[in-house]
Design an enzyme around this catalytic site. Structure first.
Site, mmCIF file in Angstrom:
data_model
loop_
_atom_site.group_PDB
_atom_site.id
_atom_site.type_symbol
_atom_site.label_atom_id
_atom_site.label_comp_id
_atom_site.label_asym_id
_atom_site.label_seq_id
_atom_site.Cartn_x
_atom_site.Cartn_y
_atom_site.Cartn_z
ATOM 1 N N ASN A 143 0.840 -1.204 0.000
ATOM 2 C CA ASN A 143 0.000 0.000 0.000
ATOM 3 C C ASN A 143 0.865 1.240 0.000
ATOM 4 O OD1 ASN A 143 -2.359 -1.557 0.462
ATOM 5 N ND2 ASN A 143 -2.041 -1.466 2.672
ATOM 6 N N ALA B 72 4.424 -5.731 2.358
ATOM 7 C CA ALA B 72 5.633 -5.040 1.885
ATOM 8 C C ALA B 72 6.485 -4.584 3.067
ATOM 9 C CB ALA B 72 5.236 -3.853 1.020
ATOM 10 N N ASN B 73 5.849 -4.149 4.147
ATOM 11 C CA ASN B 73 6.629 -3.754 5.332
ATOM 12 C C ASN B 73 7.422 -4.947 5.870
ATOM 13 O OD1 ASN B 73 5.386 -1.278 5.087
ATOM 14 N ND2 ASN B 73 3.940 -1.592 6.781
ATOM 15 N N ASN C 257 -1.925 -9.098 17.575
ATOM 16 C CA ASN C 257 -1.844 -8.160 18.701
ATOM 17 C C ASN C 257 -3.086 -8.400 19.558
ATOM 18 O OD1 ASN C 257 -3.986 -6.706 17.574
ATOM 19 N ND2 ASN C 257 -2.653 -5.204 16.607
ATOM 20 N N ALA D 55 3.594 0.011 11.485
ATOM 21 C CA ALA D 55 4.511 -1.061 11.013
ATOM 22 C C ALA D 55 5.290 -1.741 12.136
ATOM 23 C CB ALA D 55 5.482 -0.567 9.936
ATOM 24 N N ALA D 56 5.069 -1.349 13.393
ATOM 25 C CA ALA D 56 5.806 -2.005 14.484
ATOM 26 C C ALA D 56 5.466 -3.501 14.521
ATOM 27 C CB ALA D 56 5.476 -1.346 15.816
ATOM 28 N N GLY D 57 4.187 -3.824 14.348
ATOM 29 C CA GLY D 57 3.773 -5.235 14.354
ATOM 30 C C GLY D 57 4.331 -5.978 13.143
ATOM 31 N N ASP D 58 4.334 -5.321 11.993
ATOM 32 C CA ASP D 58 4.866 -5.959 10.776
ATOM 33 C C ASP D 58 6.350 -6.279 10.954
ATOM 34 O OD1 ASP D 58 2.367 -5.313 9.713
ATOM 35 O OD2 ASP D 58 3.094 -3.424 8.878
ATOM 36 N N SER E 109 10.667 3.731 8.761
ATOM 37 C CA SER E 109 11.072 3.624 10.176
ATOM 38 C C SER E 109 11.912 2.376 10.459
ATOM 39 C CB SER E 109 9.811 3.581 11.054
ATOM 40 O OG SER E 109 9.113 2.368 10.839
HETATM 41 O O1 RIB Z 1 0.732 -2.336 9.598
HETATM 42 C C1 RIB Z 1 0.897 -1.072 9.042
HETATM 43 C C2 RIB Z 1 0.387 -1.054 7.652
HETATM 44 O O2 RIB Z 1 -0.996 -1.330 7.670
HETATM 45 C C3 RIB Z 1 0.508 0.269 6.948
HETATM 46 O O3 RIB Z 1 1.742 0.437 6.301
HETATM 47 C C4 RIB Z 1 -0.694 0.272 6.039
HETATM 48 O O4 RIB Z 1 -0.362 0.217 4.690
HETATM 49 C C5 RIB Z 1 -1.550 -0.914 6.458
HETATM 50 O O5 RIB Z 1 -1.424 -1.975 5.596
#
Ligand code: RIB
Length: 304
Positions: free
Chosen positions: A11, A42-43, A185, A250-253, A291
């Site tokens: 995204n 992607a993150n 989470n 994006a902390a969780g990703d 980040s």
């Molecule tokens: O987890 C964070 C992400 O959630 C964001 O980057 C946003 O694109 C959504 O997918």
């Protein structure tokens, strides 16, 4: 080098800093708006690569400039993007991310091209599953594709890591038997199980539900309080490092990606500590992929 395949979303984030979230019927003035590469999949791919993994991604973007920017950003950290389709006439996914001064966020996702990934796209890229050690998947793509990826990955003896975000109430129960690690989470854990997750006992009870459904390891992240590891016959809480959070996007990703990178099937405790360190840095910086620290930054970060 650990080989990781991420199947999931991309995204473009419209990241908006506000002094407080609007209530029903309320309009608030935002402070700044930035366009930042994001998407849970992607993150994760970006984070795993920047931390030293050998990473491929399967996903989809539209044939627009946002799609190009997102793919290029992944290529900057050497993610193999050959499995990312460019879908004609469909917009790239977008996310509208509101961030309060304490770093908490609320996100609305418009799926766009992420909805176009189908099981045929997985078959077309099956070599990427064959070649990897770990497959990471989340829920911003069609659920039947998530199920198919988990099944095909497990059939090939890969480690399957599921980040059930955004969570859905009627998550298909038959997917759990393919899942090695699930990382919800607290909110996602509550939605998936129908249990409250207000206190530690609630969280443990809800985590056990996922174990009973077939997941081998549950790692529930608890925001600034850390994370908890839950297995069939044990649990352990891991406190988080206290940091000044500015943006939790994006902390969780990144936690999921870092965990997947460190996990060998048998070292959950180590992988959680590693993932917790990465997330602690991520929340002190603004944006999603912007980040994410490199492995060198992680080593040298003065916050530890
Ligand atoms: O987890 C964070 C992400 O959630 C964001 O980057 C946003 O694109 C959504 O997918």
């Amino acid at each position: 080098m650990k080989k990781i395949l991420v199947v999931g979303s991309l995204n473009m984030d419209f990241s908006i800093e506000i002094s407080k979230f609007p209530r029903n019927g309320e309009t608030v003035l935002g402070k700044t708006m930035s366009l930042i590469p994001g998407g849970k999949g992607a993150n994760q791919a970006y984070a795993a690569a920047k931390l030293g993994g050998n990473v491929s991604m399967v996903g989809a973007v539209g044939d627009d400039s946002f799609g190009e920017m997102l793919v290029s950003n992944l290529q900057l950290v050497n993610v193999d993007t050959s499995g990312i389709a460019r879908i004609k006439g469909v917009p790239t996914g977008n996310a509208f991310v509101m961030i309060e001064p304490d770093g908490n966020n609320r996100i609305i996702v418009i799926q766009g091209a992420n909805k176009c990934i189908d099981c045929k796209a997985i078959d077309k890229n099956i070599r990427l599953i064959d070649a990897c050690d770990v497959v990471i998947v989340q829920l911003e793509i069609p659920i039947e594709v998530v199920a198919y990826v988990c099944k095909e990955a497990k059939r090939r003896n890969k480690i399957v890591v599921l980040d059930p975000a955004p969570a859905i109430k009627n998550f298909p129960l038959d997917i759990f038997k393919y899942v090695d690690v699930i990382k919800p989470n607290e909110t996602e854990l509550a939605i998936l199980t129908g249990h409250e997750t207000e206190c530690r006992d609630d969280i443990l009870a809800a985590g056990k539900v996922l174990i009973q459904r077939g997941a081998k390891v549950v790692v529930a992240t608890l925001g600034g309080s850390g994370a908890v590891l839950i297995k069939k016959d044990m649990h352990q809480f891991f406190p988080a490092k206290k940091v000044d959070a500015v943006d939790t996007t994006a902390a969780g990703d990144c936690f999921t990606a870092a965990f997947a990178l460190a996990f060998n099937g048998n070292n959950s405790e180590y992988a959680i500590k590693f993932a917790g360190r990465v997330s602690s840095i991520v929340v002190t910086r603004k944006g999603a992929q912007s980040s994410i620290p490199s492995s060198a930054e992680l080593l040298n970060w003065s916050g530890f």
